[in-house]
Write a protein that holds these residues in place. Structure first.
Motif, PDB file in Angstrom:
ATOM      1  N   LEU A   3       0.835  -1.199   0.000  1.00 28.36           N
ATOM      2  CA  LEU A   3       0.000   0.000   0.000  1.00 28.36           C
ATOM      3  C   LEU A   3       0.870   1.249   0.000  1.00 28.36           C
ATOM      4  O   LEU A   3       0.546   2.248  -0.651  1.00 28.36           O
ATOM      5  CB  LEU A   3      -0.954  -0.002   1.192  1.00 28.36           C
ATOM      6  N   GLN A   4       1.970   1.204   0.713  1.00 25.89           N
ATOM      7  CA  GLN A   4       2.904   2.335   0.730  1.00 25.89           C
ATOM      8  C   GLN A   4       3.515   2.547  -0.650  1.00 25.89           C
ATOM      9  O   GLN A   4       3.759   3.675  -1.057  1.00 25.89           O
ATOM     10  CB  GLN A   4       3.993   2.128   1.779  1.00 25.89           C
ATOM     11  N   LYS A   5       3.759   1.467  -1.382  1.00 29.85           N
ATOM     12  CA  LYS A   5       4.288   1.599  -2.743  1.00 29.85           C
ATOM     13  C   LYS A   5       3.290   2.302  -3.656  1.00 29.85           C
ATOM     14  O   LYS A   5       3.677   3.093  -4.516  1.00 29.85           O
ATOM     15  CB  LYS A   5       4.648   0.231  -3.315  1.00 29.85           C
ATOM     16  N   ILE A   6       2.013   2.004  -3.476  1.00 26.23           N
ATOM     17  CA  ILE A   6       0.978   2.680  -4.270  1.00 26.23           C
ATOM     18  C   ILE A   6       1.004   4.168  -3.974  1.00 26.23           C
ATOM     19  O   ILE A   6       1.021   5.002  -4.883  1.00 26.23           O
ATOM     20  CB  ILE A   6      -0.411   2.068  -3.999  1.00 26.23           C
ATOM     21  N   LYS A   7       1.014   4.516  -2.693  1.00 19.86           N
ATOM     22  CA  LYS A   7       1.071   5.929  -2.302  1.00 19.86           C
ATOM     23  C   LYS A   7       2.317   6.602  -2.866  1.00 19.86           C
ATOM     24  O   LYS A   7       2.251   7.703  -3.414  1.00 19.86           O
ATOM     25  CB  LYS A   7       1.054   6.055  -0.779  1.00 19.86           C
ATOM     26  N   SER A   8       3.434   5.933  -2.752  1.00 17.90           N
ATOM     27  CA  SER A   8       4.696   6.491  -3.219  1.00 17.90           C
ATOM     28  C   SER A   8       4.692   6.725  -4.727  1.00 17.90           C
ATOM     29  O   SER A   8       5.221   7.730  -5.211  1.00 17.90           O
ATOM     30  CB  SER A   8       5.841   5.561  -2.822  1.00 17.90           C
ATOM     31  N   ALA A   9       4.082   5.823  -5.475  1.00 14.57           N
ATOM     32  CA  ALA A   9       4.013   5.985  -6.934  1.00 14.57           C
ATOM     33  C   ALA A   9       3.241   7.253  -7.306  1.00 14.57           C
ATOM     34  O   ALA A   9       3.665   8.026  -8.165  1.00 14.57           O
ATOM     35  CB  ALA A   9       3.368   4.759  -7.574  1.00 14.57           C
TER      36      ALA A   9
END
Length: 135
Positions: A3-9
């Motif tokens: 989920l953090q990767k989605i936010k970061s993208a």
């Protein structure tokens, strides 16, 4: 965490757009500069969908809400230009990637005029980008 990767993208993509806007991130202290536009990013996680029984992978759906906050009494030209830039960036069918994770934009972004916020004298426009990602 995926989920953090989605936010970061999303955050990374937004920070590459020009002109660069100050950004208010979720649960991070932020004090906007008077007379300067900024954007506020919020993630609305909506649904996790399991594709198969006994399968660990699942489809996550959500919305990245980008709230544009511009000083009032300056017209709508700059705001409309930023909205167009966001619509052109997060178009239906486009894909963001982060560390091998692919985030698909799953619809045409929704634009809502939230009007004038008298508390800080800013015009606010919400751009909501629906996405989905297989985790």
């Amino acid at each position: 965490m995926s989920l953090q990767k989605i936010k970061s993208a999303f955050e990374t993509k937004l920070n590459t757009l020009t002109p660069v806007l100050q950004t208010s991130y979720e649960n991070v202290s932020f004090a906007p500069t008077t007379g300067t536009p900024y954007q506020q990013i919020d993630f609305l996680w909506s649904e996790n969908v399991g594709q198969y029984i006994n399968e660990k992978d699942y489809l996550v759906k959500g919305i990245c809400q980008i709230m544009l906050c511009y000083p009032s009494n300056n017209g709508m030209g700059d705001i409309n230009a930023r909205v167009k830039l966001l619509l052109d960036t997060f178009f239906f069918g486009s894909t963001l990637t982060k560390d091998g994770l692919k985030i698909n934009i799953s619809g045409v972004p929704e634009v809502r005029n939230l009007g004038l916020d008298n508390a800080d004298s800013r015009v606010k426009i919400s751009v909501r980008v629906a996405f989905r990602c297989m985790l």
